[in-house]
Design a protein around this motif. Structure first.
Motif, short mmCIF file in Angstrom:
data_model
loop_
_atom_site.label_atom_id
_atom_site.label_comp_id
_atom_site.label_asym_id
_atom_site.label_seq_id
_atom_site.Cartn_x
_atom_site.Cartn_y
_atom_site.Cartn_z
N HIS A 32 -17.32 2.15 3.92
CA HIS A 32 -16.29 2.43 3.40
C HIS A 32 -15.52 0.92 2.49
O HIS A 32 -15.13 0.20 3.85
CB HIS A 32 -15.38 3.64 4.41
N GLU A 33 -15.04 1.40 2.18
CA GLU A 33 -13.37 0.07 1.35
C GLU A 33 -12.32 1.31 1.37
O GLU A 33 -12.12 2.28 0.52
CB GLU A 33 -14.36 0.06 -0.11
N PRO A 34 -11.19 0.30 1.80
CA PRO A 34 -9.94 1.45 1.86
C PRO A 34 -9.33 1.39 0.53
O PRO A 34 -10.06 0.48 -0.14
CB PRO A 34 -8.95 1.01 2.44
N ALA A 35 -8.65 2.58 0.38
CA ALA A 35 -8.03 2.29 -1.37
C ALA A 35 -7.02 1.65 -1.82
O ALA A 35 -7.00 0.70 -0.74
CB ALA A 35 -6.94 3.37 -1.63
N ASP A 36 -7.07 0.70 -2.67
CA ASP A 36 -6.21 -0.68 -3.22
C ASP A 36 -5.02 -0.48 -3.53
O ASP A 36 -4.20 -1.34 -3.64
CB ASP A 36 -7.62 -0.73 -4.17
N THR A 37 -4.61 1.42 -3.62
CA THR A 37 -3.40 1.39 -3.72
C THR A 37 -2.66 2.56 -2.94
O THR A 37 -3.71 3.55 -2.36
CB THR A 37 -3.21 2.30 -5.38
N PHE A 38 -1.96 2.93 -2.05
CA PHE A 38 -1.51 3.61 -1.47
C PHE A 38 -0.04 4.97 -2.34
O PHE A 38 0.70 4.53 -3.35
CB PHE A 38 -0.60 3.01 -0.63
N GLU A 39 -0.25 5.93 -2.54
CA GLU A 39 0.54 7.05 -3.16
C GLU A 39 0.86 8.04 -2.23
O GLU A 39 -0.44 8.72 -1.76
CB GLU A 39 0.12 7.91 -4.61
N GLN A 40 1.61 8.86 -2.06
CA GLN A 40 2.33 9.52 -1.33
C GLN A 40 3.22 10.56 -1.68
O GLN A 40 4.13 9.63 -2.64
CB GLN A 40 2.24 9.20 -0.31
N GLU A 41 3.62 11.77 -1.87
CA GLU A 41 4.61 12.63 -1.98
C GLU A 41 5.26 13.49 -0.74
O GLU A 41 4.28 13.74 -0.18
CB GLU A 41 3.98 13.21 -3.36
N LYS A 42 6.12 13.81 -0.91
CA LYS A 42 6.76 14.65 -0.12
C LYS A 42 7.92 15.77 -0.30
O LYS A 42 8.80 15.22 -0.85
CB LYS A 42 7.45 13.99 1.29
N GLU A 43 7.85 16.97 0.24
CA GLU A 43 8.45 17.35 -0.57
C GLU A 43 9.53 17.57 0.38
O GLU A 43 9.47 18.24 1.85
CB GLU A 43 7.91 19.10 -0.88
N LEU A 44 10.67 17.86 0.26
CA LEU A 44 11.71 18.35 0.86
C LEU A 44 12.02 19.84 1.54
O LEU A 44 11.96 20.81 0.92
CB LEU A 44 13.29 17.76 0.42
N PRO A 45 12.54 19.82 2.59
CA PRO A 45 12.83 21.74 3.16
C PRO A 45 14.14 21.85 2.36
O PRO A 45 14.45 23.15 2.21
CB PRO A 45 13.12 20.88 4.34
N PHE A 46 14.89 21.22 1.72
CA PHE A 46 15.78 22.20 1.20
C PHE A 46 15.90 20.80 -0.37
O PHE A 46 16.01 19.72 -0.12
CB PHE A 46 17.20 22.16 2.38
N HIS A 47 16.58 22.06 -1.15
CA HIS A 47 17.46 20.90 -2.59
C HIS A 47 18.38 20.41 -1.81
O HIS A 47 19.34 21.24 -1.82
CB HIS A 47 16.75 21.51 -3.25
N HIS B 189 -2.15 -6.93 5.08
CA HIS B 189 -1.53 -6.73 3.36
C HIS B 189 0.04 -6.49 3.39
O HIS B 189 0.99 -5.88 4.34
CB HIS B 189 -2.29 -6.30 2.50
N GLY B 190 0.19 -7.14 2.61
CA GLY B 190 2.23 -7.06 2.24
C GLY B 190 2.59 -6.35 0.91
O GLY B 190 1.47 -6.73 -0.02
N THR B 191 3.62 -6.07 0.52
CA THR B 191 3.75 -6.26 -1.32
C THR B 191 5.03 -6.26 -1.45
O THR B 191 6.41 -6.66 -0.90
CB THR B 191 4.16 -4.05 -1.82
N ARG B 192 5.28 -6.81 -2.81
CA ARG B 192 6.98 -6.84 -3.54
C ARG B 192 7.14 -6.19 -4.61
O ARG B 192 9.26 -6.03 -4.32
CB ARG B 192 6.55 -8.69 -4.27
N GLU B 193 6.66 -5.14 -3.68
CA GLU B 193 7.21 -4.13 -5.19
C GLU B 193 6.16 -2.56 -4.34
O GLU B 193 5.74 -2.69 -4.59
CB GLU B 193 7.27 -4.08 -6.76
N LEU B 194 8.20 -1.85 -4.06
CA LEU B 194 7.40 -0.38 -4.42
C LEU B 194 8.20 0.72 -5.38
O LEU B 194 8.56 0.37 -5.64
CB LEU B 194 7.76 0.21 -3.47
N HIS B 195 7.25 1.68 -5.86
CA HIS B 195 7.41 2.83 -7.12
C HIS B 195 8.03 3.65 -6.06
O HIS B 195 7.36 4.65 -5.84
CB HIS B 195 6.92 2.35 -8.37
N TRP B 196 9.26 3.66 -6.55
CA TRP B 196 9.98 5.77 -6.05
C TRP B 196 9.94 6.46 -6.89
O TRP B 196 10.54 6.15 -8.40
CB TRP B 196 11.08 5.23 -5.36
N LEU C 113 13.50 4.31 -9.98
CA LEU C 113 13.54 3.32 -8.98
C LEU C 113 12.46 2.60 -8.49
O LEU C 113 11.77 3.19 -7.70
CB LEU C 113 14.17 4.11 -7.18
N ARG C 114 12.89 1.03 -8.17
CA ARG C 114 11.45 -0.03 -7.97
C ARG C 114 12.27 -1.07 -6.74
O ARG C 114 13.69 -1.55 -7.16
CB ARG C 114 11.06 -0.57 -9.37
#
Length: 453
Positions: free
Chosen positions: A185-200, A227-234, A245-246
């Motif tokens: 098994h090889e871990p994914a090269d990228t990370f993506e996760q989404e979260k729904e707010l309990p309220f708008h 690892h470390g990263t230089r940029e996170l995409h929001w 937002l970057r």
């Protein structure tokens, strides 16, 4: 070889409560003992889990019993649903984990002495085969794996199929072309996760509170890979679209405090016209973090790291254009040799692939410019033509030539060819300037291109 099976049941019904096991946490635990960790999921059963090959790690942990004992203690944090077993084949360990897992450490260590007879006594239900085939075997009076293993291979293949025979062969370590290979098994090269707010809501403090949970997830993922990263995409998703937002850092990092601070400053400058419903974070690029040797003496590089943190905060609070990083490009033309970027980029190893992938992005490296003659960092946006007589070498004129020429001839194949002779000179105000003579023009005019600080 010695394989360890970490298996558990997982419901196939989405309405039922999912298993409380975290596959990523189990992988992190297994990867501590071996680089060969394989994921297995039965096709006809509900068992899933990891297979770990630990034979090559025995010397590192002080022997087989020491490694198995330490692994057993490490799994105590998980509930009793986790089933452990070990065998000299991967499928054999998987069968034992499903039907006869170790109940305590002594049972787990005793499996080191198991042979083929321990597998022959297992029920046929451990085989990952079709339910109809299992029923046929019971009707024929076969209850144990040994009953199937003693049958003639040709007759077994003709009556029950090649997949069932491949399952049997893999358990006993026989080569079979139809046996499913246990790929590491090889871990994914990228990370993506989404979260729904309990309220708008459009309140920045509430949005930041829930965004920090996503930051913890991405930083944990980076720490697992070292690892470390230089940029996170929001992405802040609302009813009519999303706001992007970057977050950028001057150096690759997995420090959650650094990303929390940047997120706090960046969110303080944003305004949402609609209530935010979902948050999404992506880490598209990461790089291996260097090993840092700690010392009780002052670290000379500590000031550099503090400067990078200061640059990050300035750009987060004042905007991306406040701090830019200069890098050199392999182009002799002075106006094309320096490129300003938001983050210090490193040139990839395969430059040809980089050109095909993104032809418009500049390729940067950290190579220094040619040291044949001094070059100024302050270049004019457009070279300024000199008025009057041409510069002379004698003292007292409006332009006094000090050194040169340096011939720059480049770009005859593109739309911006140049053929220039560059000189260092001093003007009437005693300022050190950089001049060149354009040899492509008929009258070979002179231009002022930059100033030395």
């Amino acid at each position: 070889m010695r394989w360890i099976a970490l298996s558990y049941k997982q419901s196939r019904n989405p309405r039922e409560v999912k298993s409380q096991f975290d596959a990523n946490s189990l992988f992190e635990l297994a990867a501590h003992y071996s680089p060969v960790v394989c994921w297995r999921q039965d096709q006809h059963h509900e068992y899933v889990g990891w297979l770990v090959e630990v034979q090559s790690s025995f010397r590192l942990f002080g022997g087989a019993q020491a490694l198995l004992s330490q692994l057993w203690e490490s799994t105590e944090e998980f509930s009793g649903e986790l089933q452990l077993a070990n065998h000299h084949t991967a499928t054999g360990a998987w069968w034992l984990g499903k039907c006869a897992p170790a109940r305590n450490l002594d049972d787990f260590l005793a499996m080191l002495n198991f042979n083929e007879n321990s597998l022959l006594a297992l029920p046929i239900s451990v085989l990952d085969c079709d339910v109809k085939l299992q029923t046929t075997w019971r009707q024929c009076g076969f209850g144990r794996i040994g009953d199937l293993w003693r049958l003639p291979r040709d007759g077994f293949l003709k009556r029950f199929g090649a997949q069932a025979l491949a399952e049997l062969d893999s358990g006993f370590g026989l080569q079979n072309k139809l046996t499913i290979a246990t790929a590491p098994h090889e871990p994914a090269d990228t990370f993506e996760q989404e979260k729904e707010l309990p309220f708008h809501s459009d309140r920045l403090d509430l949005i930041e509170h829930h965004a920090q949970a996503l930051l913890e997830a991405v930083c944990n993922w980076l720490k697992q890979q070292k690892h470390g990263t230089r940029e996170l995409h929001w992405a802040f998703v609302h009813a009519h679209g999303e706001e992007v937002l970057r977050l950028r850092s001057a150096q690759a990092t997995d420090c959650i405090d650094t990303w929390k601070r940047l997120l706090h400053h960046q969110l303080g400058r944003m305004q949402f016209d609609d209530d935010i419903r979902n948050l999404r974070v992506q880490c598209m690029h990461s790089e291996l973090l260097p090993n840092v040797n700690r010392s009780f003496l002052p670290d000379p590089a500590e000031g550099t790291r503090n400067w990078n943190n200061t640059c990050d905060v300035l750009r987060a609070r004042l905007g991306e254009q406040t701090v830019l990083f200069a890098a050199t490009e392999s182009d002799p033309r002075p106006e094309c040799s320096i490129v300003l970027q938001h983050t210090p980029l490193q040139k990839p190893a395969n430059t040809a692939f980089k050109k095909i992938e993104n032809q418009h992005a500049p390729e940067l490296n950290n190579a220094t410019l040619a040291a044949s003659s001094p070059r100024p960092l302050w270049l004019l946006p457009t070279p300024k033509p000199l008025q009057g007589k041409a510069p002379q070498w004698q003292v007292g004129g409006p332009w006094q030539l000090l050194s040169g020429p340096e011939r720059v001839e480049f770009g005859w194949w593109d739309a911006k060819p140049c053929k220039r002779d560059y000189y260092c000179a001093r003007d009437s105000n005693s300022s050190l300037v950089w001049l060149y003579q354009d040899l492509l023009e008929e009258d070979a005019r002179w231009f002022l291109h930059g100033y030395f600080a």
